[in-house]
Design an enzyme around this catalytic site. Structure first.
Site, PDB file in Angstrom:
ATOM      1  N   ALA A  71       0.837  -1.200   0.000  1.00 33.66           N
ATOM      2  CA  ALA A  71       0.000   0.000   0.000  1.00 33.66           C
ATOM      3  C   ALA A  71       0.870   1.247   0.000  1.00 33.66           C
ATOM      4  O   ALA A  71       2.030   1.209   0.424  1.00 33.66           O
ATOM      5  CB  ALA A  71      -0.909   0.001   1.233  1.00 33.66           C
ATOM      6  N   ASP A  72       0.297   2.337  -0.484  1.00 33.02           N
ATOM      7  CA  ASP A  72       0.966   3.631  -0.415  1.00 33.02           C
ATOM      8  C   ASP A  72      -0.089   4.720  -0.236  1.00 33.02           C
ATOM      9  O   ASP A  72      -1.092   4.728  -0.951  1.00 33.02           O
ATOM     10  CB  ASP A  72       1.789   3.904  -1.673  1.00 33.02           C
ATOM     11  CG  ASP A  72       2.803   5.013  -1.420  1.00 33.02           C
ATOM     12  OD1 ASP A  72       3.929   4.679  -1.021  1.00 33.02           O
ATOM     13  OD2 ASP A  72       2.451   6.202  -1.574  1.00 33.02           O
ATOM     14  N   THR A  73       0.146   5.591   0.723  1.00 29.33           N
ATOM     15  CA  THR A  73      -0.790   6.670   1.019  1.00 29.33           C
ATOM     16  C   THR A  73      -0.175   8.002   0.623  1.00 29.33           C
ATOM     17  O   THR A  73       0.966   8.290   0.981  1.00 29.33           O
ATOM     18  CB  THR A  73      -1.141   6.680   2.532  1.00 29.33           C
ATOM     19  OG1 THR A  73      -1.721   5.414   2.877  1.00 29.33           O
ATOM     20  CG2 THR A  73      -2.133   7.787   2.858  1.00 29.33           C
TER      21      THR A  73
END
Length: 193
Positions: A71-73
């Site tokens: 994931a990447d925010t």
């Protein structure tokens, strides 16, 4: 909740570990250093998805029977993307820019196995009240948010005193849209009760 295959989480984030554990899944954490540069022509949601997918690519040859989650925010203000601040000055500038305005938090997620790859994202709009310079200074000195996109964690002091409301998933802002993740794992037939 049981998964039909072993689960790997490719993230050092304590918040992502907590959220995944909160879904009731057993998983192993595996982390590799991955370059987080992205092509400049990508639009905001595409950036989050690209980074999540790019992180998964680093593990592609290691996967046997496991399912991998990456994931990447990103934090978006206007057309700009606020990355992790390099120092106090940058963190102060970011929080000052977020003060008294709305911004979007987009988390891209990749669910990957040897056979398939599913990439998706979620968007939450966050509304900050007007923050004083003293509040921003206090938060940065005490919480040192240099590992966080946009220089803040919603679950920390600044979120408690500064965020008036959100539209969308709270957990997405923390770092993982768990409701969507659960739904996709179920659709892929990976959850067995």
């Amino acid at each position: 909740m049981n998964l039909s295959r072993p689960l790997l989480l490719a993230s050092n984030s304590p918040r992502r570990k907590e959220l995944l554990a909160g879904l009731g899944f057993k998983f192993e954490v595996k982390v590799k250093e991955v370059n987080e540069d992205f092509p400049e022509h990508l639009k905001r949601a595409e950036v989050a998805e690209y980074l999540a997918s790019h992180k998964a690519d680093a593990y592609q040859h290691d996967l046997e029977n496991e399912v991998l989650i990456t994931a990447d925010t990103i934090v978006c203000l206007g057309e700009g993307i606020l990355n992790k601040p390099a120092d106090y000055k940058e963190a102060f500038e970011m929080l000052s820019a977020l003060s008294d305005t709305a911004h979007e938090v987009i988390t891209g997620v990749c669910i990957c196995s040897k056979e398939q790859k599913l990439v998706f994202h979620d968007v939450t709009t966050v509304y900050f009240k007007k923050l004083t310079e003293e509040e921003i200074d206090y938060y940065i000195r005490l919480y040192k948010p240099f590992d966080k996109a946009g220089a803040y964690g919603i679950q920390e002091w600044i979120g408690m005193i500064g965020i008036e409301r959100i539209e969308g998933s709270y957990f997405n802002v923390v770092g993982m849209p768990v409701q969507k993740l659960y739904g996709h794992l179920k659709t892929l037939g990976l959850i067995s009760s």
